[in-house]
Design an enzyme around this catalytic site. Structure first.
Site, PDB file in Angstrom:
ATOM      1  N   GLY A 185       0.785  -1.236   0.000  1.00 33.98           N
ATOM      2  CA  GLY A 185       0.000   0.000   0.000  1.00 33.98           C
ATOM      3  C   GLY A 185       0.813   1.278   0.000  1.00 33.98           C
ATOM      4  O   GLY A 185       0.279   2.352   0.303  1.00 33.98           O
ATOM      5  N   CYS A 201     -18.180   2.147 -26.647  1.00 33.50           N
ATOM      6  CA  CYS A 201     -19.458   2.840 -26.790  1.00 33.50           C
ATOM      7  C   CYS A 201     -20.048   3.090 -25.413  1.00 33.50           C
ATOM      8  O   CYS A 201     -21.149   2.641 -25.107  1.00 33.50           O
ATOM      9  CB  CYS A 201     -20.418   1.992 -27.602  1.00 33.50           C
ATOM     10  SG  CYS A 201     -19.664   1.317 -29.072  1.00 33.50           S
ATOM     11  N   ARG A 255       2.022  -1.916  -6.195  1.00 35.56           N
ATOM     12  CA  ARG A 255       1.895  -0.755  -7.079  1.00 35.56           C
ATOM     13  C   ARG A 255       3.156   0.110  -7.102  1.00 35.56           C
ATOM     14  O   ARG A 255       3.649   0.469  -8.169  1.00 35.56           O
ATOM     15  CB  ARG A 255       0.700   0.094  -6.623  1.00 35.56           C
ATOM     16  CG  ARG A 255       0.298   1.184  -7.617  1.00 35.56           C
ATOM     17  CD  ARG A 255      -0.773   2.103  -7.015  1.00 35.56           C
ATOM     18  NE  ARG A 255      -1.971   1.391  -6.599  1.00 35.56           N
ATOM     19  CZ  ARG A 255      -3.053   1.210  -7.362  1.00 35.56           C
ATOM     20  NH1 ARG A 255      -3.091   1.702  -8.585  1.00 35.56           N
ATOM     21  NH2 ARG A 255      -4.103   0.549  -6.897  1.00 35.56           N
TER      22      ARG A 255
HETATM   23  C1  LIG Z   1      -2.953  -5.873  -2.861  1.00 34.49           C
HETATM   24  C2  LIG Z   1      -2.196  -6.274  -1.685  1.00 34.49           C
HETATM   25  C3  LIG Z   1      -0.878  -5.856  -1.531  1.00 34.49           C
HETATM   26  C4  LIG Z   1      -0.205  -4.873  -2.461  1.00 34.49           C
HETATM   27  O1  LIG Z   1      -0.802  -3.620  -2.376  1.00 34.49           O
HETATM   28  P1  LIG Z   1      -0.160  -2.370  -3.192  1.00 34.49           P
HETATM   29  O2  LIG Z   1      -1.127  -1.262  -2.924  1.00 34.49           O
HETATM   30  O3  LIG Z   1      -0.122  -2.771  -4.619  1.00 34.49           O
HETATM   31  O4  LIG Z   1       1.181  -2.119  -2.633  1.00 34.49           O
HETATM   32  C5  LIG Z   1      -0.176  -6.351  -0.457  1.00 34.49           C
HETATM   33  N1  LIG Z   1      -0.739  -7.209   0.425  1.00 34.49           N
HETATM   34  C6  LIG Z   1      -2.018  -7.621   0.311  1.00 34.49           C
HETATM   35  C7  LIG Z   1      -2.572  -8.560   1.301  1.00 34.49           C
HETATM   36  C8  LIG Z   1      -2.798  -7.163  -0.742  1.00 34.49           C
HETATM   37  O5  LIG Z   1      -4.074  -7.550  -0.833  1.00 34.49           O
END
Ligand SMILES: *Cc1c(COP(=O)(O)O)cnc(C)c1O
Length: 402
Positions: A227, A335, A264
């Site tokens: 995250g 569309c 990400r």
């Molecule tokens: C999606 C997810 C991540 C990665 O999240 P990012 O926002 O892409 O860094 C890590 N751990 C879990 C459990 C996730 O569901």
């Protein structure tokens, strides 16, 4: 924001009009991976498990492998796929709703850790692993209440176990000594900058440490999730990995193994979706540029509700209408009025035949897209690297490693 290699490659796609194209700069990906690894190299700093769901393209997995400690997968499909691409990888397997067959696959393929989401899942795993040689190592996923206001995506709701539910795992663990509890997993929110991410780490650690101590887990592991923030409005504002690494090293305790699983923020900057302008027109006082392809191939702007960052590569082909110095809405070929890449963005000039390169397309872009909708031709996938560039039609056809 475009790398020199990608800008150069875009021009080579004009002949034969090979658009849309995903262009991936694997050298940029490796360089970014190396910087993140270096920022997290202080003693006590967390080990890195790349979350494959952000972009499971085998080329990405292989390029990142030297710079990460392993991969986080969230399904049996991802598990098999990642091991096909990187056979020796250390895998941690998380995610809600794991089926018995997925858990069996995880045992058979020898994942490093399973992140358990509920007491029922733990009980099923206990059953399945009873006769499994060597047992199985697990982290329990905790879901802490906390205030998540202001984050891009709060992982509240069904994920993991709240502190009351997690206590009901004790009994199952006692009756199944072949399950080794190694620690705690948490992934509480997405889109946190380094400062808030460090405060969230403190929050997790201050709950997990006493719980693990009272449960008697020696040398515990604490996986703090992913995250790390990515700002699509400011493509140059990268997550401050140095500050985060410094802060994490300060939070670390000897004898404890910290882990993270970013997706990400690792892969997003290495991808571009490049296409050409098919039409430019005015409707009710607003200007539109219609691009080849659409959000069925890069769903990111629709899911995030943002203007996707882009760069116009002018071709001055004088092949059709153009507009200068006006806000323009970039749309695709679908569309539906929802097929918008970016709305009312001021441009210097855009003309039919110009190329548009959408940056930040290396994560949650192609692989989250509903690409069969309307049955337009699929993009080509181009992998740039100083040691030799390649391209292919479908990135997910594996390519089993030798
Ligand atoms: C999606 C997810 C991540 C990665 O999240 P990012 O926002 O892409 O860094 C890590 N751990 C879990 C459990 C996730 O569901």
């Amino acid at each position: 924001m475009i790398t020199e290699a990608v800008a150069k490659h875009a021009q080579t796609l004009i002949e034969g009009s090979r658009f849309p194209a995903y262009v991936y700069d694997l050298d940029a990906l490796r360089e970014h991976g190396r910087r993140v690894q270096e920022a997290l190299s202080k003693p006590g700093a967390p080990a890195i498990f790349y979350a494959a769901k952000a972009n499971p393209d085998p080329a990405f997995l292989r390029a990142l492998a030297p710079f990460v400690d392993g991969f986080e997968v969230a399904s049996g499909g991802e598990l098999q796929h990642v091991l096909d691409a990187v056979p020796d990888a250390a895998i941690v397997f998380g995610g809600p709703g794991k089926t018995d067959s997925e858990l069996r696959l995880a045992l058979d393929l020898g994942v490093e850790r399973i992140h358990v989401e509920s007491p029922f899942e733990l009980a099923r795993l206990a059953n399945l692993a009873r006769d499994h040689e060597g047992g199985v190592d697990v982290l329990l996923r905790v879901n802490l209440a906390g205030d998540r206001s202001g984050v891009a995506l709060a992982m509240t709701g069904p994920f993991g176990m709240d502190p009351i539910l997690i206590d009901s795992c004790h009994e199952i663990l006692h009756s199944a000594p072949w399950i080794r509890l190694r620690g705690i997993h948490a992934h509480l929110a997405s889109g946190l900058a380094a400062g808030p991410m460090l405060r969230q780490a403190e929050e997790i650690l201050s709950w997990a440490r006493p719980w693990l101590k009272s449960t008697g887990v020696a040398n515990p592991e604490i996986n703090l999730g992913g995250g790390m923030a990515v700002d699509y409005n400011i493509p140059d504002a990268l997550f401050d990995w140095e500050a985060y690494g410094q802060g994490m090293a300060e939070l670390a305790c000897p004898g404890e193994g910290l882990r993270i699983e970013p997706g990400r923020a690792i892969s997003v900057y290495a991808g571009w979706y490049i296409t050409d302008v098919l039409d430019v027109k005015e409707a009710h006082g607003e200007w539109y540029a219609v691009l080849r392809g659409g959000t069925m191939q890069i769903r990111t702007p629709v899911t995030k509700g943002h203007n996707h960052p882009f760069l116009i590569l002018p071709q001055n082909g004088k092949t059709g209408p153009s507009v200068e110095g006006r806000p323009v809405t970039l749309v695709g070929q679908l569309c539906t009025p929802k097929d918008v890449f970016a709305r009312q963005v001021q441009v210097k000039r855009i003309e039919v035949g110009d190329l548009v390169a959408f940056s930040m397309a290396g994560a949650y872009a192609w692989n989250i897209s509903h690409h069969d909708f309307l049955m337009h031709p699929k993009p080509g996938f181009h992998y740039l690297s100083a040691s030799g560039s390649t391209w292919q039609d479908d990135p997910m056809t594996i390519t089993r490693a030798p």
